[in-house]
Motif scaffolding. Sequence first.
Motif, PDB file in Angstrom:
ATOM      1  N   VAL A 165       0.840  -1.209   0.000  1.00  0.00           N
ATOM      2  CA  VAL A 165       0.000   0.000   0.000  1.00  0.00           C
ATOM      3  C   VAL A 165       0.869   1.251   0.000  1.00  0.00           C
ATOM      4  CG1 VAL A 165      -1.679   1.320   1.341  1.00  0.00           C
ATOM      5  CG2 VAL A 165      -1.967  -1.137   1.079  1.00  0.00           C
ATOM      6  N   ILE A 166       1.917   1.273   0.823  1.00  0.00           N
ATOM      7  CA  ILE A 166       2.785   2.451   0.902  1.00  0.00           C
ATOM      8  C   ILE A 166       3.526   2.673  -0.414  1.00  0.00           C
ATOM      9  CG2 ILE A 166       4.720   3.482   2.120  1.00  0.00           C
ATOM     10  CD1 ILE A 166       2.103   3.357   3.717  1.00  0.00           C
ATOM     11  N   SER A 167       3.968   1.586  -1.054  1.00  0.00           N
ATOM     12  CA  SER A 167       4.669   1.743  -2.335  1.00  0.00           C
ATOM     13  C   SER A 167       3.747   2.278  -3.415  1.00  0.00           C
ATOM     14  CB  SER A 167       5.280   0.409  -2.740  1.00  0.00           C
ATOM     15  OG  SER A 167       4.265  -0.570  -2.949  1.00  0.00           O
ATOM     16  N   ARG A 168       2.491   1.845  -3.421  1.00  0.00           N
ATOM     17  CA  ARG A 168       1.537   2.365  -4.409  1.00  0.00           C
ATOM     18  C   ARG A 168       1.276   3.848  -4.181  1.00  0.00           C
ATOM     19  NH1 ARG A 168      -1.609  -2.345  -3.372  1.00  0.00           N
ATOM     20  NH2 ARG A 168      -3.151  -1.019  -2.327  1.00  0.00           N
ATOM     21  N   ILE A 169       1.163   4.245  -2.928  1.00  0.00           N
ATOM     22  CA  ILE A 169       0.952   5.667  -2.636  1.00  0.00           C
ATOM     23  C   ILE A 169       2.174   6.477  -3.055  1.00  0.00           C
ATOM     24  CG2 ILE A 169       0.601   7.336  -0.772  1.00  0.00           C
ATOM     25  CD1 ILE A 169      -1.026   5.236   0.685  1.00  0.00           C
ATOM     26  N   GLY A 170       3.368   5.937  -2.845  1.00  0.00           N
ATOM     27  CA  GLY A 170       4.577   6.646  -3.254  1.00  0.00           C
ATOM     28  C   GLY A 170       4.662   6.837  -4.759  1.00  0.00           C
ATOM     29  N   ARG A 171       4.169   5.862  -5.528  1.00  0.00           N
ATOM     30  CA  ARG A 171       4.164   6.012  -6.981  1.00  0.00           C
ATOM     31  C   ARG A 171       3.131   7.013  -7.463  1.00  0.00           C
ATOM     32  NH1 ARG A 171       4.929   0.286  -6.670  1.00  0.00           N
ATOM     33  NH2 ARG A 171       2.690  -0.038  -6.976  1.00  0.00           N
ATOM     34  N   MET A 172       2.103   7.261  -6.649  1.00  0.00           N
ATOM     35  CA  MET A 172       1.066   8.227  -7.038  1.00  0.00           C
ATOM     36  C   MET A 172       1.600   9.661  -7.010  1.00  0.00           C
ATOM     37  SD  MET A 172      -2.264   6.725  -5.009  1.00  0.00           S
ATOM     38  CE  MET A 172      -3.096   8.294  -5.214  1.00  0.00           C
ATOM     39  N   PHE A 173       2.565   9.953  -6.131  1.00  0.00           N
ATOM     40  CA  PHE A 173       3.043  11.325  -5.947  1.00  0.00           C
ATOM     41  C   PHE A 173       4.545  11.360  -6.219  1.00  0.00           C
ATOM     42  CE2 PHE A 173      -0.349  10.656  -2.700  1.00  0.00           C
ATOM     43  CZ  PHE A 173      -1.349  11.337  -3.387  1.00  0.00           C
ATOM     44  N   PRO A 174       4.959  11.752  -7.420  1.00  0.00           N
ATOM     45  CA  PRO A 174       6.393  11.768  -7.733  1.00  0.00           C
ATOM     46  C   PRO A 174       7.185  12.771  -6.902  1.00  0.00           C
ATOM     47  CG  PRO A 174       5.038  11.831  -9.734  1.00  0.00           C
ATOM     48  CD  PRO A 174       4.126  12.078  -8.592  1.00  0.00           C
ATOM     49  N   ASP A 175       6.544  13.872  -6.478  1.00  0.00           N
ATOM     50  CA  ASP A 175       7.255  14.888  -5.705  1.00  0.00           C
ATOM     51  C   ASP A 175       7.278  14.584  -4.212  1.00  0.00           C
ATOM     52  OD1 ASP A 175       4.567  15.177  -5.455  1.00  0.00           O
ATOM     53  OD2 ASP A 175       4.489  17.301  -6.010  1.00  0.00           O
ATOM     54  N   MET A 176       6.821  13.399  -3.816  1.00  0.00           N
ATOM     55  CA  MET A 176       6.809  13.001  -2.410  1.00  0.00           C
ATOM     56  C   MET A 176       7.600  11.702  -2.267  1.00  0.00           C
ATOM     57  SD  MET A 176       3.564  11.921   0.019  1.00  0.00           S
ATOM     58  CE  MET A 176       2.843  13.548   0.033  1.00  0.00           C
ATOM     59  N   THR A 177       8.578  11.720  -1.384  1.00  0.00           N
ATOM     60  CA  THR A 177       9.400  10.539  -1.132  1.00  0.00           C
ATOM     61  C   THR A 177       8.982   9.921   0.199  1.00  0.00           C
ATOM     62  OG1 THR A 177      11.244  11.547  -2.321  1.00  0.00           O
ATOM     63  CG2 THR A 177      11.744   9.687  -0.893  1.00  0.00           C
ATOM     64  N   ILE A 178       8.709   8.619   0.179  1.00  0.00           N
ATOM     65  CA  ILE A 178       8.255   7.915   1.378  1.00  0.00           C
ATOM     66  C   ILE A 178       9.244   6.801   1.672  1.00  0.00           C
ATOM     67  CG2 ILE A 178       6.394   6.619   2.460  1.00  0.00           C
ATOM     68  CD1 ILE A 178       4.434   7.960   0.602  1.00  0.00           C
ATOM     69  N   GLU A 179       9.876   6.870   2.855  1.00  0.00           N
ATOM     70  CA  GLU A 179      10.778   5.823   3.324  1.00  0.00           C
ATOM     71  C   GLU A 179      10.115   5.101   4.485  1.00  0.00           C
ATOM     72  OE1 GLU A 179      14.898   7.052   3.831  1.00  0.00           O
ATOM     73  OE2 GLU A 179      14.331   9.007   2.992  1.00  0.00           O
ATOM     74  N   LEU A 180      10.174   3.785   4.478  1.00  0.00           N
ATOM     75  CA  LEU A 180       9.500   2.967   5.494  1.00  0.00           C
ATOM     76  C   LEU A 180      10.541   2.308   6.386  1.00  0.00           C
ATOM     77  CD1 LEU A 180       6.352   0.828   4.977  1.00  0.00           C
ATOM     78  CD2 LEU A 180       8.285  -0.161   6.197  1.00  0.00           C
ATOM     79  N   PHE A 181      10.343   2.442   7.712  1.00  0.00           N
ATOM     80  CA  PHE A 181      11.214   1.820   8.705  1.00  0.00           C
ATOM     81  C   PHE A 181      10.352   0.996   9.652  1.00  0.00           C
ATOM     82  CE2 PHE A 181      13.058   5.862   7.431  1.00  0.00           C
ATOM     83  CZ  PHE A 181      14.359   5.522   7.105  1.00  0.00           C
ATOM     84  N   ARG A 182      10.979  -0.017  10.240  1.00  0.00           N
ATOM     85  CA  ARG A 182      10.322  -0.812  11.283  1.00  0.00           C
ATOM     86  C   ARG A 182      11.297  -0.961  12.449  1.00  0.00           C
ATOM     87  NH1 ARG A 182       7.663  -3.299   6.865  1.00  0.00           N
ATOM     88  NH2 ARG A 182       5.396  -3.236   7.164  1.00  0.00           N
ATOM     89  N   PRO A 183      11.425   0.089  13.257  1.00  0.00           N
ATOM     90  CA  PRO A 183      12.411   0.022  14.351  1.00  0.00           C
ATOM     91  C   PRO A 183      11.971  -0.852  15.507  1.00  0.00           C
ATOM     92  CG  PRO A 183      11.228   2.106  14.410  1.00  0.00           C
ATOM     93  CD  PRO A 183      10.757   1.393  13.173  1.00  0.00           C
ATOM     94  N   ASN A 184      10.668  -1.055  15.662  1.00  0.00           N
ATOM     95  CA  ASN A 184      10.174  -1.806  16.826  1.00  0.00           C
ATOM     96  C   ASN A 184       9.237  -2.914  16.362  1.00  0.00           C
ATOM     97  OD1 ASN A 184      11.494  -0.075  18.718  1.00  0.00           O
ATOM     98  ND2 ASN A 184       9.865   1.422  18.414  1.00  0.00           N
ATOM     99  N   GLY A 185       9.739  -3.867  15.643  1.00  0.00           N
ATOM    100  CA  GLY A 185       8.909  -4.988  15.227  1.00  0.00           C
ATOM    101  C   GLY A 185       8.177  -4.713  13.929  1.00  0.00           C
ATOM    102  N   THR A 186       6.865  -5.024  13.938  1.00  0.00           N
ATOM    103  CA  THR A 186       6.073  -4.924  12.715  1.00  0.00           C
ATOM    104  C   THR A 186       5.479  -3.543  12.502  1.00  0.00           C
ATOM    105  OG1 THR A 186       4.120  -5.712  13.914  1.00  0.00           O
ATOM    106  CG2 THR A 186       5.494  -7.370  12.818  1.00  0.00           C
ATOM    107  N   SER A 187       5.444  -2.699  13.521  1.00  0.00           N
ATOM    108  CA  SER A 187       4.872  -1.362  13.363  1.00  0.00           C
ATOM    109  C   SER A 187       5.774  -0.514  12.474  1.00  0.00           C
ATOM    110  CB  SER A 187       4.694  -0.682  14.727  1.00  0.00           C
ATOM    111  OG  SER A 187       3.794  -1.416  15.529  1.00  0.00           O
ATOM    112  N   ALA A 188       5.156   0.160  11.526  1.00  0.00           N
ATOM    113  CA  ALA A 188       5.915   0.919  10.535  1.00  0.00           C
ATOM    114  C   ALA A 188       6.003   2.391  10.941  1.00  0.00           C
ATOM    115  CB  ALA A 188       5.263   0.805   9.158  1.00  0.00           C
ATOM    116  N   VAL A 189       7.111   2.999  10.560  1.00  0.00           N
ATOM    117  CA  VAL A 189       7.320   4.438  10.708  1.00  0.00           C
ATOM    118  C   VAL A 189       7.703   4.972   9.336  1.00  0.00           C
ATOM    119  CG1 VAL A 189       8.641   6.269  11.811  1.00  0.00           C
ATOM    120  CG2 VAL A 189       8.016   4.226  13.114  1.00  0.00           C
ATOM    121  N   LEU A 190       6.957   5.958   8.862  1.00  0.00           N
ATOM    122  CA  LEU A 190       7.190   6.527   7.545  1.00  0.00           C
ATOM    123  C   LEU A 190       7.915   7.859   7.675  1.00  0.00           C
ATOM    124  CD1 LEU A 190       3.712   5.901   5.879  1.00  0.00           C
ATOM    125  CD2 LEU A 190       5.666   4.353   6.007  1.00  0.00           C
TER     126      LEU A 190
END
Length: 311
Positions: A165-190
């Motif tokens: 889902v996050i990758s699809r949203i990132g492709r929708m907006f070329p001027d917006m860069t989204i990096e995904l991290f998981r520092p504490n298990g499965t919960s994501a931080v963008l």
Amino acid sequence: MADVMNVGVNLEAFSQAITAIQALRSSVTRVFDSLKDGMKNKETLEGREKVFITDFQDNLQAVNRDLNELERLSNLVGRPSESHPLHNSGLLSLDPVQDKTPLYSQLLQAYKWSNKLQYHAGLASSLLNQQSLKRSANQMGASAKRRPKVQPSTLVLPPQYVDDVISRIGRMFPDMTIELFRPNGTSAVLLVTLGKVLKAIVVMRSLFIDRTIVRAFNENLYAEDGKLDIWSKSTHQVFQKVTDHATTALLHYQLPQMPDVVVRSFMTWLRSYIKLFQTPCQRCGRYLQDGLPPTWRDFRTLEAFHDSCRQ
């Protein structure tokens, strides 16, 4: 017929009091309508504020006048005599020495208290039934098997689905860069970078956005231990305002059945800040007000407004 005439109520004043209540409701409605409509379109901002304040004061005076009239009529209505279907117990009111034997008044109070107790007991019973607190001696025994806690399916989503889902949203907006991290298990931080305007840290719980912190493009995003700082606010007032508006947007975009739509809608709203310092206010037409650009974005039209102009 005699019982109707002896109720102790001034029927004429009662009718006038009903009319006064209707007038009071109408005047209160006019007050809220004036607040909802805001300042009318005039040539100058000073003219709009003057007309708005004059109308608002007139509406408040009308509310005060109608309220005083209602209080005056309420004193003229009188108090109705209390009559309850107590059958033969109503004969206790005929006691000539009521001060010495106040059984009738005490019985009325006990009757009212019993009705309230029954009403609140019914509410408590319905609330307890909703909680499904089912425990018994058999379940507490050694042979009883504890049922596993079933979590809602909408809250438990595989990490692969969240990444997709996050990758699809990132492709929708070329001027917006989204990096995904998981520092504490499965919960994501963008880590969302919007052009060279701002950076936003979006803390997620599965596919539900938990909190958002917005900082300037050149601000430090990491704490001393090298991890993303998800708690500290921006040092710039403009991005503190944007953070507050982002929190409001999280409360606005709520659709638990379709969390991917919520994330996409929020990212679309956040992308509207790509021209934060280049878009004028849609109401006053100015770029700056009190030294700040228009930091509010409408949730439906994404139009820019100053915090005071959006009211």
